[in-house]
Design a protein around this motif. Structure first.
Motif, short mmCIF file in Angstrom:
data_model
loop_
_atom_site.label_atom_id
_atom_site.label_comp_id
_atom_site.label_asym_id
_atom_site.label_seq_id
_atom_site.Cartn_x
_atom_site.Cartn_y
_atom_site.Cartn_z
N GLY A 77 0.79 -1.23 0.00
CA GLY A 77 0.00 0.00 0.00
C GLY A 77 0.82 1.27 0.00
N GLU A 78 1.97 1.26 0.69
CA GLU A 78 2.79 2.47 0.76
C GLU A 78 3.46 2.80 -0.58
OE1 GLU A 78 5.26 -0.94 2.42
OE2 GLU A 78 3.25 -0.18 2.76
N GLU A 79 3.40 1.87 -1.55
CA GLU A 79 3.98 2.12 -2.87
C GLU A 79 2.91 2.36 -3.94
OE1 GLU A 79 6.66 -1.04 -3.85
OE2 GLU A 79 8.01 -0.55 -2.21
N GLU A 80 1.66 2.37 -3.55
CA GLU A 80 0.59 2.55 -4.53
C GLU A 80 0.76 3.84 -5.34
OE1 GLU A 80 -4.18 3.35 -4.91
OE2 GLU A 80 -3.46 2.40 -3.08
N ALA A 81 1.05 4.94 -4.67
CA ALA A 81 1.19 6.23 -5.37
C ALA A 81 2.37 6.20 -6.34
CB ALA A 81 1.34 7.37 -4.37
N LEU A 82 3.44 5.53 -5.97
CA LEU A 82 4.60 5.42 -6.86
C LEU A 82 4.21 4.71 -8.16
CD1 LEU A 82 7.68 5.49 -7.50
CD2 LEU A 82 7.79 3.24 -6.39
N TRP A 83 3.65 3.52 -8.05
CA TRP A 83 3.33 2.74 -9.24
C TRP A 83 2.18 3.36 -10.02
CZ3 TRP A 83 7.37 0.29 -10.42
CH2 TRP A 83 8.16 -0.32 -9.45
N ARG A 84 1.24 3.95 -9.34
CA ARG A 84 0.14 4.63 -10.04
C ARG A 84 0.70 5.83 -10.81
NH1 ARG A 84 -5.63 5.85 -7.41
NH2 ARG A 84 -5.99 3.79 -8.23
#
Length: 160
Positions: A77-84
């Motif tokens: 979840g803490e990487e969602e913004a990165l990959w999005r």
């Protein structure tokens, strides 16, 4: 049961089986298309970056976007913004290559903003990508860009 001409599954979700070109645009049924990216593939971050870079270099940013979409949906979840954000950069390039400068610029800027909160996870060149996206967003005109020529480097090295 009757045949479903709209390529929907039994629950009504879109399952478009039409062939697609390298920019993800649907082609007529029976036309040769580009092999589609499998959906829901769980990859390690390095594998995600290598596959996305391969697709970007081949001028297929829409397909790279699908690889990043898998990462955001299957990653922590803490990487969602990165990959999005990475997916938004790829689809922004897709829109620019399709001749949609307004949508392309918006997605490029949105993706750059989204990834800016990260240092350099997995060797991703966050400052370089954000700069690339802002520059391309400013340069887009009414003529489509060449997706392969404009493909960014995802990491600070030649090979992610």
């Amino acid at each position: 049961m009757t045949e479903n001409p709209r390529d929907r599954d039994f629950e009504g979700r879109a399952r478009n089986a039409r062939p697609r070109d390298g920019l993800g645009r649907p082609l007529p049924y029976g036309a040769p298309g580009v092999e589609r990216q499998p959906e829901g593939v769980v990859r390690a971050p390095g594998e995600t970056l290598r596959e996305a870079q391969r697709l970007l270099d081949a001028g297929m940013p829409f397909h790279a976007h699908e690889v990043f979409e898998d990462a955001w949906k299957s990653g922590p979840g803490e990487e969602e913004a990165l990959w999005r954000g990475m997916a938004q950069l790829a689809v922004g390039l897709t829109h620019a290559a399709r001749g949609n400068p307004t949508g392309g610029a918006r997605l490029l800027l949105r993706g750059a903003e989204r990834i800016s909160g990260y240092e350099a996870p997995y060797g991703i060149d966050v400052p370089g990508l954000a700069s690339w996206a802002r520059d391309l967003a400013e340069r887009i005109e009414n003529a489509p860009v060449d997706a392969a020529v404009e493909a960014p480097r995802l990491t600070g090295s030649d090979r992610p």
